[in-house]
Scaffold this motif. Structure first.
Motif, PDB file in Angstrom:
ATOM      1  N   LEU A 237       0.829  -1.209   0.000  1.00 19.93           N
ATOM      2  CA  LEU A 237       0.000   0.000   0.000  1.00 19.93           C
ATOM      3  C   LEU A 237       0.862   1.257   0.000  1.00 19.93           C
ATOM      4  N   CYS A 238       1.919   1.253   0.816  1.00 23.20           N
ATOM      5  CA  CYS A 238       2.799   2.419   0.864  1.00 23.20           C
ATOM      6  C   CYS A 238       3.601   2.571  -0.428  1.00 23.20           C
ATOM      7  N   SER A 239       3.629   1.519  -1.248  1.00 25.16           N
ATOM      8  CA  SER A 239       4.281   1.574  -2.560  1.00 25.16           C
ATOM      9  C   SER A 239       3.265   1.841  -3.667  1.00 25.16           C
ATOM     10  N   ASP A 240       2.034   2.202  -3.272  1.00 28.35           N
ATOM     11  CA  ASP A 240       0.948   2.544  -4.204  1.00 28.35           C
ATOM     12  C   ASP A 240       0.465   1.361  -5.026  1.00 28.35           C
ATOM     13  N   ASP A 241       0.638   0.150  -4.526  1.00 24.58           N
ATOM     14  CA  ASP A 241       0.091  -1.035  -5.195  1.00 24.58           C
ATOM     15  C   ASP A 241      -1.168  -1.459  -4.437  1.00 24.58           C
ATOM     16  N   ARG A 242      -2.277  -0.771  -4.710  1.00 19.75           N
ATOM     17  CA  ARG A 242      -3.513  -1.022  -3.979  1.00 19.75           C
ATOM     18  C   ARG A 242      -4.074  -2.426  -4.198  1.00 19.75           C
ATOM     19  N   PRO A 243      -4.080  -2.950  -5.438  1.00 20.59           N
ATOM     20  CA  PRO A 243      -4.622  -4.306  -5.620  1.00 20.59           C
ATOM     21  C   PRO A 243      -3.882  -5.354  -4.795  1.00 20.59           C
ATOM     22  N   ALA A 244      -2.550  -5.275  -4.784  1.00 18.39           N
ATOM     23  CA  ALA A 244      -1.779  -6.246  -3.992  1.00 18.39           C
ATOM     24  C   ALA A 244      -2.083  -6.075  -2.510  1.00 18.39           C
ATOM     25  N   ALA A 245      -2.161  -4.828  -2.055  1.00 20.86           N
ATOM     26  CA  ALA A 245      -2.461  -4.570  -0.639  1.00 20.86           C
ATOM     27  C   ALA A 245      -3.825  -5.129  -0.267  1.00 20.86           C
ATOM     28  N   ALA A 246      -4.808  -4.952  -1.156  1.00 19.09           N
ATOM     29  CA  ALA A 246      -6.154  -5.461  -0.876  1.00 19.09           C
ATOM     30  C   ALA A 246      -6.150  -6.982  -0.771  1.00 19.09           C
ATOM     31  N   GLY A 247      -5.347  -7.642  -1.622  1.00 21.54           N
ATOM     32  CA  GLY A 247      -5.256  -9.102  -1.550  1.00 21.54           C
ATOM     33  C   GLY A 247      -4.656  -9.569  -0.243  1.00 21.54           C
ATOM     34  N   HIS A 248      -3.584  -8.915   0.181  1.00 25.82           N
ATOM     35  CA  HIS A 248      -2.978  -9.272   1.472  1.00 25.82           C
ATOM     36  C   HIS A 248      -3.956  -9.015   2.616  1.00 25.82           C
ATOM     37  N   ALA A 249      -4.697  -7.918   2.531  1.00 27.50           N
ATOM     38  CA  ALA A 249      -5.666  -7.595   3.585  1.00 27.50           C
ATOM     39  C   ALA A 249      -6.743  -8.670   3.683  1.00 27.50           C
TER      40      ALA A 249
ATOM     41  N   LEU B 221      -6.140  -2.048   6.960  1.00 31.76           N
ATOM     42  CA  LEU B 221      -5.411  -2.184   5.698  1.00 31.76           C
ATOM     43  C   LEU B 221      -6.387  -2.256   4.532  1.00 31.76           C
ATOM     44  N   GLY B 222      -7.432  -3.071   4.686  1.00 31.33           N
ATOM     45  CA  GLY B 222      -8.415  -3.200   3.616  1.00 31.33           C
ATOM     46  C   GLY B 222      -9.120  -1.888   3.329  1.00 31.33           C
ATOM     47  N   ALA B 223      -9.448  -1.136   4.373  1.00 33.09           N
ATOM     48  CA  ALA B 223     -10.152   0.136   4.188  1.00 33.09           C
ATOM     49  C   ALA B 223      -9.287   1.143   3.438  1.00 33.09           C
ATOM     50  N   LEU B 224      -7.996   1.183   3.750  1.00 36.70           N
ATOM     51  CA  LEU B 224      -7.121   2.146   3.096  1.00 36.70           C
ATOM     52  C   LEU B 224      -6.718   1.699   1.691  1.00 36.70           C
ATOM     53  N   ALA B 225      -6.734   0.385   1.463  1.00 37.91           N
ATOM     54  CA  ALA B 225      -6.391  -0.123   0.131  1.00 37.91           C
ATOM     55  C   ALA B 225      -7.577  -0.035  -0.821  1.00 37.91           C
ATOM     56  N   ASP B 226      -8.787  -0.020  -0.254  1.00 36.47           N
ATOM     57  CA  ASP B 226     -10.011  -0.023  -1.046  1.00 36.47           C
ATOM     58  C   ASP B 226     -10.264   1.365  -1.627  1.00 36.47           C
ATOM     59  N   GLU B 227     -10.885   1.394  -2.783  1.00 29.46           N
ATOM     60  CA  GLU B 227     -11.216   2.674  -3.400  1.00 29.46           C
ATOM     61  C   GLU B 227     -12.719   2.900  -3.390  1.00 29.46           C
ATOM     62  N   ARG B 228     -13.396   2.318  -2.394  1.00 27.33           N
ATOM     63  CA  ARG B 228     -14.826   2.551  -2.234  1.00 27.33           C
ATOM     64  C   ARG B 228     -15.077   3.977  -1.771  1.00 27.33           C
ATOM     65  N   SER B 229     -16.347   4.280  -1.571  1.00 27.87           N
ATOM     66  CA  SER B 229     -16.700   5.573  -1.020  1.00 27.87           C
ATOM     67  C   SER B 229     -16.139   5.680   0.392  1.00 27.87           C
ATOM     68  N   VAL B 230     -16.008   6.911   0.848  1.00 30.67           N
ATOM     69  CA  VAL B 230     -15.500   7.138   2.200  1.00 30.67           C
ATOM     70  C   VAL B 230     -16.383   6.440   3.221  1.00 30.67           C
ATOM     71  N   ALA B 231     -17.699   6.447   2.990  1.00 27.23           N
ATOM     72  CA  ALA B 231     -18.631   5.827   3.948  1.00 27.23           C
ATOM     73  C   ALA B 231     -18.342   4.344   4.125  1.00 27.23           C
TER      74      ALA B 231
END
Length: 643
Positions: free
Chosen positions: A298-310, A332-342
């Motif tokens: 996630l800190c390397s801007d790889d959101r899909p990989a971060a979401a998988g690990h989460a 981790l999942g919340a920050l990796a996800d690109e859903r709405s803020v809610a």
């Protein structure tokens, strides 16, 4: 047991009874390879007692578990069968411990608990104190993973007492290490460091490679404090100690911690360390390495990989009843996800509830920082950051792969105005020199606006306050000039629209708190929110620290409003606190408002309840004197004693 090990012949087969006894000692010292060699020399023949055979099988299972082997459950089941055949309580205790380890490795918590219950009962029947200490330490470790930190501490306290009474330094070091982990789970870093230092010293005195465990906990303390360089050094040393014995329990967490701690300095090394952690054969599941790999991704801007690990960490943590792991996986999942803020806030709120349930104030404060940032609630974020600082966390924590690093350090405000205590205006963190203002009246205008905490003030009110003797038309023209002057001070390069920092219309002027960090506004918003919520001591304490002094401008109404809010925060802290703590809060109220009768009476009552009768008497005298100054009859000492 040391003599038994030294008396073994250097080569050739040895009786099973001698082999398991020597091997167990070597294992406890962390000399895994030496233990394995001794077990391999065991001569199992028709003369071998079933109890000794069970002990050997159990010892081999335990060693396999420590090294990440895949035959733990098979060896444990064989051990249990032999132990039951022998009807020997000590053998049954050892076999059931091995069975519990196998169940733990598989994530079967029900079987793990059942096996430990059987093991402890057998060890107590046998009078085997050494095994009792081991069981209590292991149960404490399991409770840690479930987030039952207080219960774990009670279990580990018992293990520590037994170890001290029985003269078992190797088990004392282990129990203190596990208790350090419990303190870490509660966010009590100082206590964690004390126990970690003690366990490390104990293992080092024995010359044991198990010292890697102590280094591991010390590294975690450094990491949570935001001391990345010290964490990296301790993790590296733990790896060096653990690699020769293939200590999978240490190596998994050490590589994972190293990945997170080294990220800011060397992202590539962080990625390699995360892979090393995932490649280990973890003795307690894959939650820790999956989270480390996820944060690095996630800190390397790889959101899909971060979401998988989460997702994998969340599933494994749920299966293992790992409360802390589940909470962090949700974050981790919340920050990796690109859903709405809610949608993301829903997961973060669930994580916050878990941190609250397990009692980890440090993790809860980090969670509050994240939620404050995502919602744009900068006063809430400021309060949460203050809570972290109060717990000893340094700014370096924003550089360690985790929720704060993924979020990004809070930007320095382009314009910050401080009016509580001493007045100051800062541009990108640098104080504006007096000469830059061109006129004292420009500073006075900012002070008046700051006193309103971002609220508007009519032009007429400002003009009358700044030039009480001038005609209205003249004062109005002067005010227009001052507004232009202040805008020039706030934005000397004219990079922003005219009203970006200082908003003005035909009727009023105000500081725009969307773009100006205003301490009065931050304190007022945070105090009102904290007072409206259920009592949260840590939050209230953080809010209290935002009030750095009385409003330093002449707006008496605003000064009183803010001071009253501060007193209410202190009063809420005092109510429900223990006598000594309550006395401290009431003293602060009285120091700020000499004639607050309720605070005086609260202070006297708290001091009396604490048994500090001399102080209570002096507090009563000060109360009585203050009341007489305003012609109020003080309550008598006798009536207070009766109440």
């Amino acid at each position: 047991m040391v003599r038994e090990h030294e008396d073994l012949p250097p080569k050739g087969p040895v009786p099973v009874a001698d082999a398991w006894r020597a091997g167990v000692l070597l294992h406890a010292r962390g000399e895994f390879d030496a233990a394995a060699r001794v077990y391999a020399r065991a001569r199992d023949d028709d003369a071998t007692e079933a109890a000794d055979r069970a002990q050997l099988l159990a010892a081999r299972a335990s060693l396999s578990w420590a090294q990440g082997g895949d035959d733990v459950r098979r060896l444990a089941e064989l051990a249990v069968a032999e132990a039951l055949k022998s009807q020997d309580d000590a053998a049954q205790a050892a076999a059931y411990v091995a069975q519990a380890l196998g169940a733990y490795r598989a994530g079967d918590r029900a079987a793990n608990e059942h096996a430990y219950a059987l093991a402890l009962a057998a060890a107590e029947r046998a009078g085997d104190v050494r095994q009792q200490v081991r069981i209590r330490s292991n149960v404490g470790s399991r409770l840690l993973e479930e987030g039952r930190y207080r219960t774990a501490i009670a279990e580990l306290d018992a293990a520590i007492r037994l170890s001290e009474d029985g003269g078992m330094p190797e088990f004392l070091a282990l129990a203190r290490h596990n208790r350090a982990e419990a303190w870490l789970g509660l966010g009590e870093l100082r206590r964690a460091r004390d126990d970690a230092d003690a366990s490390l010293s104990g293992w080092q005195r024995m010359g044991s490679p198990q010292a890697a465990f102590g280094l591991l906990t010390i590294a975690r303390v450094h990491r949570q404090l935001g001391l990345a360089s010290q964490a990296v050094a301790a993790y590296r040393e733990a790896i060096v100690l653990a690699e020769p014995t293939a200590n999978a329990q240490v190596l998994t967490e050490a590589w994972a911690g190293l990945a997170r701690s080294v990220f800011a300095d060397d992202p590539a090394e962080a990625g390699r360390a995360a892979k090393q952690a995932l490649d280990q054969s973890p003795t307690g599941g894959a939650v820790v390495p999956e989270l480390a790999a996820g944060w690095v991704s996630l800190c390397s801007d790889d959101r899909p990989a971060a979401a998988g690990h989460a997702a994998r960490a969340k599933a494994e943590a749920g299966r293992r009843r790992d409360a802390a792991g589940l909470a962090e996986a949700l974050e981790l999942g919340a920050l990796a996800d690109e859903r709405s803020v809610a949608g993301r806030l829903s997961d973060l709120a669930e994580a916050a509830a878990i941190w609250g349930e397990v009692g980890n104030g440090l993790a809860a404060a980090m969670n509050a920082v994240v939620r404050g940032r995502l919602t744009g609630d900068w006063p809430a974020e400021a309060v949460a950051r203050t809570r972290l600082h109060a717990l000893g966390v340094r700014d370096g924590v924003w550089q360690i792969a985790g929720p704060l690093a993924a979020l990004g350090a809070p930007p320095t405000a382009e314009v910050a105005v401080r009016a509580l205590g001493e007045f100051a205006v800062l541009l990108s963190g640098e104080a504006v020199p007096t000469a830059a203002w061109q006129s004292r009246k420009a500073r006075d205008l900012v002070k008046l606006l700051a006193a309103r905490s971002g609220g508007p003030i009519s032009r007429q009110t400002l003009a009358e306050a700044l030039w009480p003797e001038a005609e209205a038309a003249v004062a109005g023209r002067r005010l227009a000039v001052l507004v232009s002057t202040v805008r020039g001070v706030f934005d000397p390069r004219h990079a922003r629209p005219a009203g970006h920092f200082l908003a003005a219309d035909e009727d009023s002027v105000r500081l725009d708190t969307r773009h100006v960090a205003l301490d009065t506004a931050a304190f007022a918003a945070a105090a009102r929110a904290a007072l409206a919520a259920p009592r949260d001591e840590a939050r209230l304490e953080a809010v209290a620290t935002l009030y750095t002094g009385e409003l330093c401008v002449g707006d008496e109404s605003a000064r009183v409003t803010l001071a009253d809010l501060h007193r209410e925060v202190l009063r809420r802290l005092a109510i429900g606190a223990g006598p000594d703590a309550a006395a401290g809060w009431y003293r602060r109220i009285v120091a700020g408002e000499r004639y607050d009768e309720a605070a005086h009476l609260g202070l006297i009552g708290a001091l009396t309840a604490a048994g500090r009768h001399g102080e209570a008497r002096r507090a009563y005298d000060e109360y009585a004197a203050a009341m007489r100054e305003i012609d109020v009859a003080p309550a008598t000492r006798e009536s207070l004693n009766k109440s």
